[in-house]
Design a protein around this motif. Structure first.
Motif, mmCIF file in Angstrom:
data_model
loop_
_atom_site.group_PDB
_atom_site.id
_atom_site.type_symbol
_atom_site.label_atom_id
_atom_site.label_comp_id
_atom_site.label_asym_id
_atom_site.label_seq_id
_atom_site.Cartn_x
_atom_site.Cartn_y
_atom_site.Cartn_z
ATOM 1 N N PHE A 104 0.882 -1.159 0.000
ATOM 2 C CA PHE A 104 0.000 0.000 0.000
ATOM 3 C C PHE A 104 0.917 1.206 0.000
ATOM 4 O O PHE A 104 1.515 1.521 1.026
ATOM 5 C CB PHE A 104 -0.906 0.012 1.235
ATOM 6 C CG PHE A 104 -1.992 -1.037 1.216
ATOM 7 C CD1 PHE A 104 -3.052 -0.954 0.318
ATOM 8 C CD2 PHE A 104 -1.963 -2.100 2.102
ATOM 9 C CE1 PHE A 104 -4.059 -1.909 0.302
ATOM 10 C CE2 PHE A 104 -2.970 -3.057 2.093
ATOM 11 C CZ PHE A 104 -4.010 -2.964 1.189
ATOM 12 N N LEU A 128 4.248 1.151 1.946
ATOM 13 C CA LEU A 128 4.161 0.116 2.981
ATOM 14 C C LEU A 128 4.025 -1.267 2.357
ATOM 15 O O LEU A 128 3.082 -1.544 1.625
ATOM 16 C CB LEU A 128 2.941 0.403 3.870
ATOM 17 C CG LEU A 128 2.682 -0.540 5.047
ATOM 18 C CD1 LEU A 128 3.752 -0.370 6.118
ATOM 19 C CD2 LEU A 128 1.298 -0.292 5.627
ATOM 20 N N VAL A 169 3.017 -4.903 2.755
ATOM 21 C CA VAL A 169 2.114 -5.587 3.682
ATOM 22 C C VAL A 169 2.231 -7.108 3.546
ATOM 23 O O VAL A 169 2.059 -7.849 4.510
ATOM 24 C CB VAL A 169 0.663 -5.118 3.431
ATOM 25 C CG1 VAL A 169 -0.317 -5.910 4.241
ATOM 26 C CG2 VAL A 169 0.541 -3.642 3.767
ATOM 27 N N ARG A 225 -0.661 -11.772 14.616
ATOM 28 C CA ARG A 225 -1.069 -10.562 15.322
ATOM 29 C C ARG A 225 -1.792 -9.614 14.389
ATOM 30 O O ARG A 225 -1.691 -9.727 13.165
ATOM 31 C CB ARG A 225 0.176 -9.858 15.886
ATOM 32 C CG ARG A 225 0.717 -10.630 17.045
ATOM 33 C CD ARG A 225 1.846 -9.997 17.812
ATOM 34 N NE ARG A 225 2.391 -8.743 17.346
ATOM 35 C CZ ARG A 225 3.660 -8.414 17.506
ATOM 36 N NH1 ARG A 225 4.508 -9.268 18.055
ATOM 37 N NH2 ARG A 225 4.096 -7.247 17.122
ATOM 38 N N SER A 226 -2.482 -8.681 14.989
ATOM 39 C CA SER A 226 -3.144 -7.633 14.225
ATOM 40 C C SER A 226 -2.100 -6.889 13.387
ATOM 41 O O SER A 226 -1.009 -6.584 13.866
ATOM 42 C CB SER A 226 -3.828 -6.680 15.217
ATOM 43 O OG SER A 226 -4.427 -5.643 14.510
ATOM 44 N N GLY A 227 -2.417 -6.670 12.127
ATOM 45 C CA GLY A 227 -1.504 -5.937 11.246
ATOM 46 C C GLY A 227 -0.479 -6.802 10.534
ATOM 47 O O GLY A 227 0.344 -6.293 9.774
ATOM 48 N N SER A 228 -0.547 -8.124 10.730
ATOM 49 C CA SER A 228 0.471 -8.988 10.114
ATOM 50 C C SER A 228 0.166 -9.321 8.651
ATOM 51 O O SER A 228 0.986 -9.947 7.981
ATOM 52 C CB SER A 228 0.643 -10.270 10.940
ATOM 53 O OG SER A 228 -0.582 -10.958 11.064
ATOM 54 N N GLY A 229 -1.018 -8.910 8.152
ATOM 55 C CA GLY A 229 -1.306 -9.105 6.729
ATOM 56 C C GLY A 229 -2.314 -10.200 6.422
ATOM 57 O O GLY A 229 -2.535 -10.532 5.250
ATOM 58 N N LYS A 230 -2.964 -10.730 7.446
ATOM 59 C CA LYS A 230 -3.886 -11.861 7.250
ATOM 60 C C LYS A 230 -5.073 -11.492 6.360
ATOM 61 O O LYS A 230 -5.382 -12.189 5.399
ATOM 62 C CB LYS A 230 -4.401 -12.359 8.624
ATOM 63 C CG LYS A 230 -3.297 -12.692 9.614
ATOM 64 C CD LYS A 230 -3.850 -13.152 10.961
ATOM 65 C CE LYS A 230 -4.722 -12.140 11.704
ATOM 66 N NZ LYS A 230 -3.999 -10.913 12.127
ATOM 67 N N SER A 231 -5.740 -10.391 6.711
ATOM 68 C CA SER A 231 -6.910 -9.990 5.920
ATOM 69 C C SER A 231 -6.500 -9.641 4.501
ATOM 70 O O SER A 231 -7.196 -9.979 3.536
ATOM 71 C CB SER A 231 -7.600 -8.774 6.553
ATOM 72 O OG SER A 231 -8.114 -9.107 7.814
ATOM 73 N N THR A 232 -5.380 -8.961 4.376
ATOM 74 C CA THR A 232 -4.904 -8.574 3.045
ATOM 75 C C THR A 232 -4.660 -9.814 2.190
ATOM 76 O O THR A 232 -5.011 -9.838 1.005
ATOM 77 C CB THR A 232 -3.629 -7.724 3.161
ATOM 78 O OG1 THR A 232 -3.918 -6.584 3.977
ATOM 79 C CG2 THR A 232 -3.144 -7.269 1.802
#
Ligand SMILES: Nc1ncnc2c1ncn2[C@@H]1O[C@H](COP(=O)(O)OP(=O)(O)O)[C@@H](O)[C@H]1O
Ligand SMILES: [Mg+2]
Length: 243
Positions: free
Chosen positions: A13, A16, A18, A37-44
């Motif tokens: 992004f 950044l 990701v 963890r939150s922000g590690s790229g799972k959803s992306t």
């Protein structure tokens, strides 16, 4: 042939990064539990798999469809890949039946009668056949999430992606959604699920994928990897989630 294949995927992004050098192969019928963890790229990663995000490097192939190809048949892709999010995103002004059949009617041209039968069939799979004519605000959070799952099933997907589908629910309602996922797993559905439900991952996961800082940090057979993490990062993550 594998059903889902990510090869050296990079996603940025702006400046950044990701996802970096993410490679993952999923066979038909596998249940992949994605942790991190939150922000590690799972959803992306999930969003890249069904073409909601463009990637900057590498390749993603789903059931023979090259997702990153500019000519990719996105509609065909999204018929094959169901995705369910933490927020259920049901249309409040539509009945359960209409929520479920909207896409099949628009995309596949199903006639109203066949569509209603389809709604009945997928609601049966999530144990909510009696809610065909209910409206979302008449349902509990767990029931709404089960309707959202049924809505995805109505497209007869080859693979289902679940992004923390129980995170917004009370423990009691979490259980009923996990039961639906369990039934789907036992029915042979290929699933990639981002979850903090370690118990579920251990029991029903074929593999766990632990993401850290945009990379697949550790990957292995679910039960053994969760019992004995190979990296300090996964160990730390598990102790934080389990305590
Ligand atoms: N649309 C976006 N624009 C910019 N940054 C984003 C966007 N979506 C996600 N990110 C960033 O990408 C990183 C990974 O996010 P995400 O995939 O949501 O992680 P996770 O699901 O593991 O919590 C985070 O740093 C997040 O802020
Ligand atoms: Mg996320």
């Amino acid at each position: 042939m594998s059903l889902v294949e990510l090869s050296r995927v990079t996603k940025r992004f702006g400046a950044l990064t990701v996802l970096e050098d993410v490679s993952l192969t999923v066979q038909k019928g596998e249940i992949i539990a994605v942790l991190g963890r939150s922000g590690s790229g799972k959803s992306t990663m999930l969003r890249c798999i069904n073409g909601l995000e463009r990637i900057q490097g590498g390749e993603i192939i789903v059931d023979g469809i090259k997702v990153n190809d500019p000519d990719c048949d996105l509609r065909g892709l999204r018929q094959r890949v169901g995705i369910v999010f933490q927020s259920f995103n049901l249309f409040p002004h539509l009945s359960v039946s209409d929520n479920i059949t909207l896409a099949p009617r628009v995309v596949k041209g199903a006639d109203p009668k066949a569509a209603r039968e389809l709604a009945r069939e997928v609601l049966r799979q999530v144990g909510l056949e009696d809610k065909l004519d209910a409206y979302p605000d008449q349902l509990s959070g767990g029931q709404q999430q089960r309707v959202a799952i049924a809505r995805s099933l109505a497209m007869h997907p080859k693979v289902m992606l679940f992004d923390e589908v129980t995170s917004a629910l009370d423990p009691e309602l979490t259980g009923e959604v996990l039961k639906v996922l369990e039934a789907m797993a036992k029915g042979g559905m290929t699933m990639i699920l981002v979850t903090h439900e370690i118990g579920f991952a251990r029991r029903f996961g074929s593999r766990v994928v632990f993401m850290h800082q945009g990379r697949i940090w550790e990957e292995g057979a679910a039960a053994s990897t969760l019992a004995k993490p190979g990296t300090r990062e996964l160990e730390t993550f598990l102790s934080a989630v389990l305590h």
